[in-house]
Scaffold this motif. Structure first.
Motif, mmCIF file in Angstrom:
data_model
loop_
_atom_site.group_PDB
_atom_site.id
_atom_site.type_symbol
_atom_site.label_atom_id
_atom_site.label_comp_id
_atom_site.label_asym_id
_atom_site.label_seq_id
_atom_site.Cartn_x
_atom_site.Cartn_y
_atom_site.Cartn_z
ATOM 1 N N LEU A 1 6.579 0.916 -0.853
ATOM 2 C CA LEU A 1 7.561 0.734 0.210
ATOM 3 C C LEU A 1 8.622 -0.293 -0.192
ATOM 4 N N ILE A 2 8.155 -1.433 -0.729
ATOM 5 C CA ILE A 2 9.084 -2.487 -1.130
ATOM 6 C C ILE A 2 10.005 -2.008 -2.252
ATOM 7 N N ALA A 3 9.412 -1.302 -3.226
ATOM 8 C CA ALA A 3 10.177 -0.905 -4.397
ATOM 9 C C ALA A 3 11.216 0.155 -4.078
ATOM 10 N N THR A 4 11.020 0.966 -3.040
ATOM 11 C CA THR A 4 11.914 2.089 -2.768
ATOM 12 C C THR A 4 12.889 1.830 -1.636
ATOM 13 N N VAL B 1 9.389 -8.923 10.606
ATOM 14 C CA VAL B 1 9.905 -7.721 9.948
ATOM 15 C C VAL B 1 10.261 -6.670 10.994
ATOM 16 N N GLU B 2 9.393 -6.510 11.962
ATOM 17 C CA GLU B 2 9.630 -5.507 13.007
ATOM 18 C C GLU B 2 10.911 -5.811 13.787
ATOM 19 N N GLU B 3 11.088 -7.075 14.151
ATOM 20 C CA GLU B 3 12.277 -7.455 14.915
ATOM 21 C C GLU B 3 13.556 -7.179 14.136
ATOM 22 N N PRO C 1 2.393 1.854 11.634
ATOM 23 C CA PRO C 1 1.472 2.006 10.500
ATOM 24 C C PRO C 1 1.951 1.276 9.239
ATOM 25 N N VAL C 2 3.264 1.202 9.080
ATOM 26 C CA VAL C 2 3.809 0.469 7.935
ATOM 27 C C VAL C 2 3.439 -1.005 8.019
ATOM 28 N N LEU C 3 3.601 -1.588 9.180
ATOM 29 C CA LEU C 3 3.323 -3.013 9.358
ATOM 30 C C LEU C 3 1.832 -3.309 9.241
#
Length: 426
Positions: free
Chosen positions: A156-159, A127-129, A101-103
């Motif tokens: 997500l990126i910021a944390t 990113v997944e790999e 779900p993130v991707l």
């Protein structure tokens, strides 16, 4: 009416063309820089927003501890966001199931930045790999950590620096070209190569190709200004023999550039000329004549302006491939728009494939594809710069320049780090 009289025999003031001030053709704030070797380099494009501002806003929300309980939304009120982050809460080994779900949210974000769908999927795969099997921690409870954040990807990126780095690395890997972006070095290398006593030096030739209306002639002129500033003599070959006004458009550019000269001064006479044979002629033949003329008259560069054509028009693509095979230009630059997103992939891939397929059929030379890109209208897309990803992914070739305005100085170099910053911004 006198201000509209552009007759060739009308007397000209040194500082103006008709009623047009020459300063209107050059934006002083957009002028490039001189290196210590005296070379003129165009400016780098820089993303105007500071990505860290978004990080600071989220960090401030995370550090707020005195928020009244009534302002704390529940995980249910956050919809899918709460459940996604709950899977990443704490220190654990990430799985494909955790990241799916993130991707998906990440892919949607990239597509909003004009990244073509298939390239967005490719980035997410990277990113997944890089993340599957890693232990990622440090997430706080989704019930109070993300108040006021409108977009999940930004949060997500910021944390989580690990996820941000993985996304940045995947984008950077695609954007990093396989060949050099230093066009001036390539030009100087050819012009300084040793010749035998019986040889005449051939000029460096660049063909500009692309679909209709993207700004090939205008941006060819910007490249010409850059070359003139580096002391090179340029011949522009008018090989768009189809569009009404194409030759006249180039003639105006040549007149302007001749008056601007080096450093914007009025000493450019003889530094740029136009080679044209009117309309309805064979473009490949005109280009060949222009190259021969440049060779015999000590021009350093030939810039070949071609007619726009749609990528699905096979007869016109064959005609373009003939120009390439007959003249074997040193560089073939595809000119595309920053606005088109998925369409950029279709345009560029079909241009590249058609040139490779058809330019080798004549037996004169081997198949040639696109060697680099120039992306126009870059100044109107803000942070939606995904076309850069799409174009580089399709060919593996570099984006040499981007067009950012209406004057001859509105040309920029594209740095990978700046594009990554714009894509990661929200």
């Amino acid at each position: 009416m006198a201000s509209l009289d552009f007759s060739s025999d009308k007397p000209r003031d040194v500082g103006s063309i008709g009623s047009l001030d020459l300063h209107a053709l050059v934006d002083e704030t957009s002028l490039g820089i001189r290196t210590k070797d005296g070379l003129y380099e165009v400016k780098d494009w820089e993303f105007g927003q500071v990505a860290n501002e978004a990080d600071d806003a989220v960090s401030q929300a995370l550090n707020t501890t005195n928020r009244p309980p009534a302002e704390k939304p529940s995980a249910t009120s956050l919809g899918g966001l709460g459940s996604v982050l709950a899977r990443l809460t704490g220190s654990k080994v990430l799985t494909q199931e955790d990241l799916r779900p993130v991707l998906e949210d990440m892919k949607q974000h990239l597509m909003k930045k004009n990244v073509a769908k298939e390239i967005a999927e490719k980035i997410c795969e990277g990113v997944e790999e890089s993340l599957v099997g890693k232990r990622v921690g440090g997430f706080q409870s989704a019930s109070h950590a993300f108040i006021g954040v409108r977009h999940y990807l930004m949060a997500l990126i910021a944390t989580n620096a690990t996820v941000r780095q993985a996304l940045s690395t995947s984008i950077t890997r695609i954007l990093t070209p396989k060949t050099s972006t230093d066009l001036l070095l390539s030009i100087r290398s050819k012009l300084s190569s040793p010749l035998s006593s019986t040889q005449l030096r051939l000029p460096y030739t660049i063909a500009f190709v692309g679909v209709n209306g993207v700004g090939k002639s205008t941006n060819l002129s910007k490249v010409c200004f850059w070359l003139i500033q580096n002391g090179l003599r340029v011949l522009i070959a008018a090989c768009d023999t189809f569009r009404s006004g194409a030759v006249e458009q180039l003639r105006v550019h040549v007149r302007n550039l001749s008056m601007l000269g080096i450093n914007g001064a009025t000493d450019g006479k003889g530094r740029v000329e136009l080679y044209e044979r009117g309309y309805g002629k064979d473009a490949a033949g005109i280009a060949k004549e222009a190259i021969a003329f440049a060779r015999d008259n000590d021009f350093d560069i030939v810039l070949i302006d071609t007619a726009g054509r749609m990528q699905d028009n096979e007869p016109l693509m064959r005609a373009l491939a003939k120009l390439v095979s007959v003249n074997n230009p040193d560089k073939i630059i595809f000119v595309g728009e920053a606005l088109v997103g998925n369409e950029a992939v279709d345009q560029l891939s079909k241009f590249d494939r058609a040139l490779r397929d058809f330019s080798g059929l004549s037996g004169i030379g081997k198949g040639r594809g696109v060697d680099g890109m120039l992306v126009t209208k870059w100044d109107i897309v803000d942070d939606k710069v995904g076309a850069a990803l799409s174009m580089t992914y399709v060919t593996g070739q570099p984006i040499l320049f981007v067009g950012t305005g209406q004057t001859y100085t509105d040309l920029r170099q594209l740095r990978v780090a700046n594009v990554v910053q714009a894509i990661l911004s929200d």
